[in-house]
Write a protein that holds these residues in place. Structure first.
Motif, PDB file in Angstrom:
ATOM      1  N   HIS A   1       0.841  -1.184   0.000  1.00  0.00           N
ATOM      2  CA  HIS A   1       0.000   0.000   0.000  1.00  0.00           C
ATOM      3  C   HIS A   1       0.887   1.248   0.000  1.00  0.00           C
ATOM      4  N   LEU A   2       0.594   2.174  -0.886  1.00  0.00           N
ATOM      5  CA  LEU A   2       1.304   3.443  -0.945  1.00  0.00           C
ATOM      6  C   LEU A   2       0.297   4.561  -0.751  1.00  0.00           C
ATOM      7  N   THR A   3       0.631   5.539   0.095  1.00  0.00           N
ATOM      8  CA  THR A   3      -0.218   6.723   0.142  1.00  0.00           C
ATOM      9  C   THR A   3      -0.080   7.408  -1.213  1.00  0.00           C
ATOM     10  N   LEU A   4      -0.993   8.292  -1.527  1.00  0.00           N
ATOM     11  CA  LEU A   4      -0.900   8.972  -2.811  1.00  0.00           C
ATOM     12  C   LEU A   4       0.355   9.844  -2.866  1.00  0.00           C
ATOM     13  N   ALA A   5       0.789  10.383  -1.733  1.00  0.00           N
ATOM     14  CA  ALA A   5       2.035  11.163  -1.702  1.00  0.00           C
ATOM     15  C   ALA A   5       3.235  10.260  -2.000  1.00  0.00           C
ATOM     16  N   GLN A   6       3.251   9.068  -1.419  1.00  0.00           N
ATOM     17  CA  GLN A   6       4.336   8.122  -1.698  1.00  0.00           C
ATOM     18  C   GLN A   6       4.306   7.697  -3.159  1.00  0.00           C
ATOM     19  N   ALA A   7       3.114   7.468  -3.677  1.00  0.00           N
ATOM     20  CA  ALA A   7       2.977   7.062  -5.077  1.00  0.00           C
ATOM     21  C   ALA A   7       3.494   8.156  -5.999  1.00  0.00           C
ATOM     22  N   ALA A   8       3.172   9.409  -5.692  1.00  0.00           N
ATOM     23  CA  ALA A   8       3.633  10.525  -6.520  1.00  0.00           C
ATOM     24  C   ALA A   8       5.159  10.569  -6.550  1.00  0.00           C
ATOM     25  N   ALA A   9       5.784  10.280  -5.421  1.00  0.00           N
ATOM     26  CA  ALA A   9       7.247  10.321  -5.336  1.00  0.00           C
ATOM     27  C   ALA A   9       7.904   9.229  -6.169  1.00  0.00           C
ATOM     28  N   THR A  10       7.183   8.153  -6.465  1.00  0.00           N
ATOM     29  CA  THR A  10       7.763   7.058  -7.235  1.00  0.00           C
ATOM     30  C   THR A  10       7.632   7.267  -8.738  1.00  0.00           C
ATOM     31  N   LEU A  11       6.790   8.207  -9.159  1.00  0.00           N
ATOM     32  CA  LEU A  11       6.523   8.405 -10.583  1.00  0.00           C
ATOM     33  C   LEU A  11       7.508   9.386 -11.212  1.00  0.00           C
ATOM     34  N   PRO A  12       7.818   9.198 -12.495  1.00  0.00           N
ATOM     35  CA  PRO A  12       8.703  10.150 -13.179  1.00  0.00           C
ATOM     36  C   PRO A  12       8.094  11.550 -13.162  1.00  0.00           C
ATOM     37  N   GLY A  13       8.909  12.546 -12.940  1.00  0.00           N
ATOM     38  CA  GLY A  13       8.428  13.913 -12.896  1.00  0.00           C
ATOM     39  C   GLY A  13       7.791  14.298 -11.577  1.00  0.00           C
ATOM     40  N   ARG A  14       7.660  13.352 -10.684  1.00  0.00           N
ATOM     41  CA  ARG A  14       7.061  13.571  -9.365  1.00  0.00           C
ATOM     42  C   ARG A  14       5.830  14.471  -9.418  1.00  0.00           C
ATOM     43  N   PRO A  15       4.730  13.971  -9.996  1.00  0.00           N
ATOM     44  CA  PRO A  15       3.524  14.803 -10.084  1.00  0.00           C
ATOM     45  C   PRO A  15       3.038  15.209  -8.696  1.00  0.00           C
ATOM     46  N   HIS A  16       2.336  16.315  -8.638  1.00  0.00           N
ATOM     47  CA  HIS A  16       1.823  16.831  -7.372  1.00  0.00           C
ATOM     48  C   HIS A  16       0.753  15.888  -6.820  1.00  0.00           C
ATOM     49  N   LEU A  17       0.616  15.889  -5.517  1.00  0.00           N
ATOM     50  CA  LEU A  17      -0.386  15.060  -4.853  1.00  0.00           C
ATOM     51  C   LEU A  17      -1.784  15.312  -5.426  1.00  0.00           C
ATOM     52  N   SER A  18      -2.107  16.565  -5.703  1.00  0.00           N
ATOM     53  CA  SER A  18      -3.437  16.876  -6.245  1.00  0.00           C
ATOM     54  C   SER A  18      -3.647  16.242  -7.623  1.00  0.00           C
ATOM     55  N   THR A  19      -2.557  16.024  -8.356  1.00  0.00           N
ATOM     56  CA  THR A  19      -2.657  15.361  -9.656  1.00  0.00           C
ATOM     57  C   THR A  19      -3.146  13.928  -9.481  1.00  0.00           C
ATOM     58  N   LEU A  20      -2.602  13.216  -8.493  1.00  0.00           N
ATOM     59  CA  LEU A  20      -3.049  11.852  -8.252  1.00  0.00           C
ATOM     60  C   LEU A  20      -4.502  11.812  -7.797  1.00  0.00           C
ATOM     61  N   HIS A  21      -4.920  12.793  -7.008  1.00  0.00           N
ATOM     62  CA  HIS A  21      -6.338  12.849  -6.626  1.00  0.00           C
ATOM     63  C   HIS A  21      -7.210  13.092  -7.857  1.00  0.00           C
ATOM     64  N   ARG A  22      -6.762  13.944  -8.759  1.00  0.00           N
ATOM     65  CA  ARG A  22      -7.512  14.181  -9.995  1.00  0.00           C
ATOM     66  C   ARG A  22      -7.580  12.899 -10.831  1.00  0.00           C
ATOM     67  N   TRP A  23      -6.464  12.176 -10.923  1.00  0.00           N
ATOM     68  CA  TRP A  23      -6.457  10.922 -11.672  1.00  0.00           C
ATOM     69  C   TRP A  23      -7.440   9.929 -11.071  1.00  0.00           C
ATOM     70  N   ARG A  24      -7.569   9.923  -9.751  1.00  0.00           N
ATOM     71  CA  ARG A  24      -8.467   8.975  -9.097  1.00  0.00           C
ATOM     72  C   ARG A  24      -9.919   9.390  -9.266  1.00  0.00           C
ATOM     73  N   LEU A  25     -10.184  10.698  -9.226  1.00  0.00           N
ATOM     74  CA  LEU A  25     -11.566  11.176  -9.291  1.00  0.00           C
ATOM     75  C   LEU A  25     -12.078  11.320 -10.723  1.00  0.00           C
ATOM     76  N   ARG A  26     -11.300  11.972 -11.579  1.00  0.00           N
ATOM     77  CA  ARG A  26     -11.762  12.260 -12.940  1.00  0.00           C
ATOM     78  C   ARG A  26     -11.095  11.393 -13.987  1.00  0.00           C
ATOM     79  N   GLY A  27      -9.892  10.935 -13.703  1.00  0.00           N
ATOM     80  CA  GLY A  27      -9.184  10.092 -14.642  1.00  0.00           C
ATOM     81  C   GLY A  27      -8.499  10.878 -15.738  1.00  0.00           C
ATOM     82  N   VAL A  28      -7.873  10.125 -16.635  1.00  0.00           N
ATOM     83  CA  VAL A  28      -7.175  10.655 -17.796  1.00  0.00           C
ATOM     84  C   VAL A  28      -7.604   9.821 -18.989  1.00  0.00           C
TER      85      VAL A  28
END
Length: 104
Positions: A15-42
């Protein structure tokens, strides 16, 4: 109340918090980006998460699946998984009819 598919990671998934997940991704997207991906998607693809004790978690597997699916959708290899609502479909048809009537 919003209806969502209940997703539970396997016992082997970390289990990764969304902040931890953001840190593992290239470009280190902002935490709010991961929330947007979860709520609205891409491109019709949403990041899967689970709620544990009031906190959102995802897994490395779900991140890989999200990246692969959103890339494929962006490359037009697959159709988006969402379709417009019936109300949106009616609005599109009405707009097209209005444009046709105006000769545009």
């Amino acid at each position: 109340m919003r209806s969502e598919t209940i997703e539970t990671p396997s016992e082997d998934d970390e289990h990764l918090t969304l902040a931890q997940a953001a840190a593992t991704l290239p470009g280190r997207p902002h935490l709010s980006t991961l929330h947007r991906w979860r709520l609205r998607g891409v491109r019709g693809v949403r990041l899967r998460t689970c709620l544990v004790g009031g906190r959102r978690f995802t897994t490395r597997r779900w991140l890989r699946e999200f990246c692969a699916a959103s890339t494929a959708a962006g490359d037009e290899l697959i159709a988006p998984t969402t379709k417009p609502s019936a109300e949106r479909e009616r609005a599109i048809r009405a707009a097209k009819a209005e444009l046709d009537a105006a000769g545009i």
